[in-house]
Design a protein around this motif. Structure first.
Motif, PDB file in Angstrom:
ATOM      1  N   MET A 120      32.056  41.218  35.650  1.00 57.38           N
ATOM      2  CA  MET A 120      31.711  42.422  36.391  1.00 57.38           C
ATOM      3  C   MET A 120      32.125  43.609  35.521  1.00 57.38           C
ATOM      4  SD  MET A 120      32.995  43.470  40.220  1.00 57.38           S
ATOM      5  CE  MET A 120      34.720  43.567  39.819  1.00 57.38           C
ATOM      6  N   THR A 121      31.172  44.477  35.196  1.00 56.71           N
ATOM      7  CA  THR A 121      31.439  45.628  34.346  1.00 56.71           C
ATOM      8  C   THR A 121      31.028  46.900  35.069  1.00 56.71           C
ATOM      9  OG1 THR A 121      30.958  44.284  32.396  1.00 56.71           O
ATOM     10  CG2 THR A 121      30.995  46.674  32.083  1.00 56.71           C
ATOM     11  N   PHE A 122      31.934  47.853  35.144  1.00 59.98           N
ATOM     12  CA  PHE A 122      31.646  49.166  35.717  1.00 59.98           C
ATOM     13  C   PHE A 122      31.129  50.066  34.608  1.00 59.98           C
ATOM     14  CE2 PHE A 122      34.594  47.290  38.631  1.00 59.98           C
ATOM     15  CZ  PHE A 122      34.157  47.714  39.870  1.00 59.98           C
ATOM     16  N   GLN A 123      30.014  50.749  34.874  1.00 57.80           N
ATOM     17  CA  GLN A 123      29.397  51.612  33.876  1.00 57.80           C
ATOM     18  C   GLN A 123      29.240  53.036  34.388  1.00 57.80           C
ATOM     19  OE1 GLN A 123      25.590  50.038  32.739  1.00 57.80           O
ATOM     20  NE2 GLN A 123      26.501  48.608  31.296  1.00 57.80           N
ATOM     21  N   LYS A 124      29.246  53.948  33.447  1.00 59.85           N
ATOM     22  CA  LYS A 124      28.904  55.340  33.706  1.00 59.85           C
ATOM     23  C   LYS A 124      27.921  55.745  32.621  1.00 59.85           C
ATOM     24  CE  LYS A 124      29.587  59.438  35.645  1.00 59.85           C
ATOM     25  NZ  LYS A 124      29.592  59.708  37.058  1.00 59.85           N
ATOM     26  N   ARG A 125      26.719  56.126  33.027  1.00 65.01           N
ATOM     27  CA  ARG A 125      25.657  56.513  32.098  1.00 65.01           C
ATOM     28  C   ARG A 125      25.400  55.442  31.024  1.00 65.01           C
ATOM     29  NH1 ARG A 125      28.656  61.630  32.383  1.00 65.01           N
ATOM     30  NH2 ARG A 125      27.605  62.882  33.943  1.00 65.01           N
ATOM     31  N   GLY A 126      25.392  54.179  31.448  1.00 68.41           N
ATOM     32  CA  GLY A 126      25.037  53.084  30.555  1.00 68.41           C
ATOM     33  C   GLY A 126      26.158  52.575  29.665  1.00 68.41           C
ATOM     34  N   ARG A 127      27.352  53.124  29.803  1.00 70.46           N
ATOM     35  CA  ARG A 127      28.482  52.690  28.975  1.00 70.46           C
ATOM     36  C   ARG A 127      29.560  52.057  29.854  1.00 70.46           C
ATOM     37  NH1 ARG A 127      29.381  56.185  23.804  1.00 70.46           N
ATOM     38  NH2 ARG A 127      30.992  54.604  23.735  1.00 70.46           N
ATOM     39  N   GLY A 128      29.929  50.834  29.518  1.00 67.69           N
ATOM     40  CA  GLY A 128      30.969  50.149  30.267  1.00 67.69           C
ATOM     41  C   GLY A 128      32.343  50.741  29.989  1.00 67.69           C
ATOM     42  N   PHE A 129      33.153  50.879  31.022  1.00 63.91           N
ATOM     43  CA  PHE A 129      34.508  51.384  30.806  1.00 63.91           C
ATOM     44  C   PHE A 129      35.586  50.553  31.501  1.00 63.91           C
ATOM     45  CE2 PHE A 129      33.175  53.606  34.623  1.00 63.91           C
ATOM     46  CZ  PHE A 129      34.308  53.611  35.414  1.00 63.91           C
ATOM     47  N   ALA A 130      35.199  49.646  32.360  1.00 68.79           N
ATOM     48  CA  ALA A 130      36.161  48.741  32.999  1.00 68.79           C
ATOM     49  C   ALA A 130      35.420  47.459  33.356  1.00 68.79           C
ATOM     50  CB  ALA A 130      36.759  49.371  34.252  1.00 68.79           C
ATOM     51  N   GLY A 131      36.103  46.347  33.250  1.00 72.94           N
ATOM     52  CA  GLY A 131      35.458  45.093  33.598  1.00 72.94           C
ATOM     53  C   GLY A 131      36.441  43.956  33.727  1.00 72.94           C
ATOM     54  N   MET A 132      35.965  42.862  34.292  1.00 70.76           N
ATOM     55  CA  MET A 132      36.781  41.675  34.473  1.00 70.76           C
ATOM     56  C   MET A 132      35.869  40.466  34.642  1.00 70.76           C
ATOM     57  SD  MET A 132      38.052  42.468  38.362  1.00 70.76           S
ATOM     58  CE  MET A 132      38.339  44.190  38.035  1.00 70.76           C
ATOM     59  N   SER A 133      36.431  39.289  34.443  1.00 74.24           N
ATOM     60  CA  SER A 133      35.712  38.035  34.655  1.00 74.24           C
ATOM     61  C   SER A 133      36.501  37.182  35.626  1.00 74.24           C
ATOM     62  CB  SER A 133      35.552  37.272  33.337  1.00 74.24           C
ATOM     63  OG  SER A 133      34.741  37.989  32.454  1.00 74.24           O
ATOM     64  N   PHE A 134      35.796  36.384  36.416  1.00 72.03           N
ATOM     65  CA  PHE A 134      36.462  35.564  37.422  1.00 72.03           C
ATOM     66  C   PHE A 134      35.546  34.427  37.829  1.00 72.03           C
ATOM     67  CE2 PHE A 134      34.493  39.331  39.148  1.00 72.03           C
ATOM     68  CZ  PHE A 134      33.612  38.824  40.075  1.00 72.03           C
ATOM     69  N   LEU A 135      36.118  33.427  38.481  1.00 73.66           N
ATOM     70  CA  LEU A 135      35.358  32.320  39.055  1.00 73.66           C
ATOM     71  C   LEU A 135      35.183  32.551  40.549  1.00 73.66           C
ATOM     72  CD1 LEU A 135      37.070  29.282  37.301  1.00 73.66           C
ATOM     73  CD2 LEU A 135      34.725  30.079  36.944  1.00 73.66           C
ATOM     74  N   ILE A 136      34.040  32.159  41.071  1.00 76.39           N
ATOM     75  CA  ILE A 136      33.772  32.209  42.502  1.00 76.39           C
ATOM     76  C   ILE A 136      34.313  30.913  43.108  1.00 76.39           C
ATOM     77  CG2 ILE A 136      31.966  32.244  44.266  1.00 76.39           C
ATOM     78  CD1 ILE A 136      32.132  34.884  42.799  1.00 76.39           C
ATOM     79  N   ASN A 137      35.014  31.010  44.226  1.00 74.06           N
ATOM     80  CA  ASN A 137      35.562  29.834  44.885  1.00 74.06           C
ATOM     81  C   ASN A 137      34.424  29.013  45.496  1.00 74.06           C
ATOM     82  OD1 ASN A 137      36.832  27.953  46.487  1.00 74.06           O
ATOM     83  ND2 ASN A 137      38.270  29.398  47.403  1.00 74.06           N
ATOM     84  N   PRO A 138      34.178  27.787  44.995  1.00 74.68           N
ATOM     85  CA  PRO A 138      33.057  26.983  45.510  1.00 74.68           C
ATOM     86  C   PRO A 138      33.267  26.492  46.943  1.00 74.68           C
ATOM     87  CG  PRO A 138      34.337  25.714  43.946  1.00 74.68           C
ATOM     88  CD  PRO A 138      34.909  27.104  43.938  1.00 74.68           C
ATOM     89  N   ALA A 139      34.490  26.584  47.456  1.00 75.98           N
ATOM     90  CA  ALA A 139      34.765  26.126  48.823  1.00 75.98           C
ATOM     91  C   ALA A 139      34.248  27.112  49.868  1.00 75.98           C
ATOM     92  CB  ALA A 139      36.267  25.925  49.016  1.00 75.98           C
ATOM     93  N   ILE A 140      33.945  28.334  49.453  1.00 74.07           N
ATOM     94  CA  ILE A 140      33.436  29.340  50.382  1.00 74.07           C
ATOM     95  C   ILE A 140      31.927  29.174  50.491  1.00 74.07           C
ATOM     96  CG2 ILE A 140      33.190  31.809  50.808  1.00 74.07           C
ATOM     97  CD1 ILE A 140      35.758  32.194  49.174  1.00 74.07           C
ATOM     98  N   GLU A 141      31.430  29.033  51.712  1.00 71.53           N
ATOM     99  CA  GLU A 141      30.005  28.764  51.926  1.00 71.53           C
ATOM    100  C   GLU A 141      29.115  29.863  51.360  1.00 71.53           C
ATOM    101  OE1 GLU A 141      26.955  27.992  55.628  1.00 71.53           O
ATOM    102  OE2 GLU A 141      29.046  27.424  55.847  1.00 71.53           O
ATOM    103  N   ILE A 142      29.393  31.119  51.684  1.00 72.06           N
ATOM    104  CA  ILE A 142      28.659  32.249  51.112  1.00 72.06           C
ATOM    105  C   ILE A 142      29.690  33.109  50.399  1.00 72.06           C
ATOM    106  CG2 ILE A 142      27.254  34.291  51.565  1.00 72.06           C
ATOM    107  CD1 ILE A 142      26.132  32.847  53.993  1.00 72.06           C
ATOM    108  N   PRO A 143      29.726  33.025  49.061  1.00 71.33           N
ATOM    109  CA  PRO A 143      30.768  33.720  48.302  1.00 71.33           C
ATOM    110  C   PRO A 143      30.737  35.231  48.499  1.00 71.33           C
ATOM    111  CG  PRO A 143      29.507  32.231  46.902  1.00 71.33           C
ATOM    112  CD  PRO A 143      28.800  32.312  48.215  1.00 71.33           C
ATOM    113  N   ALA A 144      31.911  35.803  48.537  1.00 73.54           N
ATOM    114  CA  ALA A 144      32.076  37.252  48.606  1.00 73.54           C
ATOM    115  C   ALA A 144      33.144  37.642  47.597  1.00 73.54           C
ATOM    116  CB  ALA A 144      32.496  37.671  50.002  1.00 73.54           C
ATOM    117  N   ILE A 145      33.095  38.886  47.170  1.00 74.86           N
ATOM    118  CA  ILE A 145      34.077  39.377  46.215  1.00 74.86           C
ATOM    119  C   ILE A 145      34.891  40.450  46.922  1.00 74.86           C
ATOM    120  CG2 ILE A 145      34.410  40.485  43.982  1.00 74.86           C
ATOM    121  CD1 ILE A 145      31.566  39.467  43.266  1.00 74.86           C
ATOM    122  N   ALA A 146      36.187  40.235  47.011  1.00 74.28           N
ATOM    123  CA  ALA A 146      37.075  41.218  47.636  1.00 74.28           C
ATOM    124  C   ALA A 146      38.291  41.402  46.730  1.00 74.28           C
ATOM    125  CB  ALA A 146      37.504  40.745  49.011  1.00 74.28           C
ATOM    126  N   PHE A 147      38.630  42.635  46.479  1.00 73.28           N
ATOM    127  CA  PHE A 147      39.771  42.965  45.636  1.00 73.28           C
ATOM    128  C   PHE A 147      40.675  43.945  46.367  1.00 73.28           C
ATOM    129  CE2 PHE A 147      36.338  42.085  42.621  1.00 73.28           C
ATOM    130  CZ  PHE A 147      36.955  41.178  41.764  1.00 73.28           C
TER     131      PHE A 147
END
Length: 93
Positions: A14-41
């Motif tokens: 997941m990369t946050f961009q401003k005017r086409g340039r990334g400035f923050a990002g992270m990588s993660f795995l989705i929990n397969p045990a969740i029926e419909i995955p959601a991302i919450a931070f």
């Protein structure tokens, strides 16, 4: 459909961009045990390999797009762009 198309065995970036340039990002795995995955931070994210923190609300305010790079359930690389245009007006008022 985006959430249902992600291969849970592969990382999502997941990369946050401003005017086409990334400035923050992270990588993660989705929990397969969740029926419909959601991302919450929590609002303040602390990265495990450093003491660096990221204020997620401020990152949303400073961004105009979030880019999700992921592997589909069919094994293909895919990109999903989520526009944040109007975030301040729609969600912070």
């Amino acid at each position: 459909m985006f959430a249902l198309d992600i291969d849970p065995a592969q990382e999502v970036s997941m990369t946050f961009q401003k005017r086409g340039r990334g400035f923050a990002g992270m990588s993660f795995l989705i929990n397969p045990a969740i029926e419909i995955p959601a991302i919450a931070f929590p609002n303040i994210v602390t990265f495990s390999e450093s003491s660096t923190t990221l204020n997620m609300l401020q990152t949303h305010i400073d961004s105009d797009t979030i880019i999700f790079d992921y592997t589909t359930t069919e094994g293909k690389q895919s990109v999903f762009k989520f526009p944040l245009t109007g975030f301040n007006e729609k969600y912070l008022e």
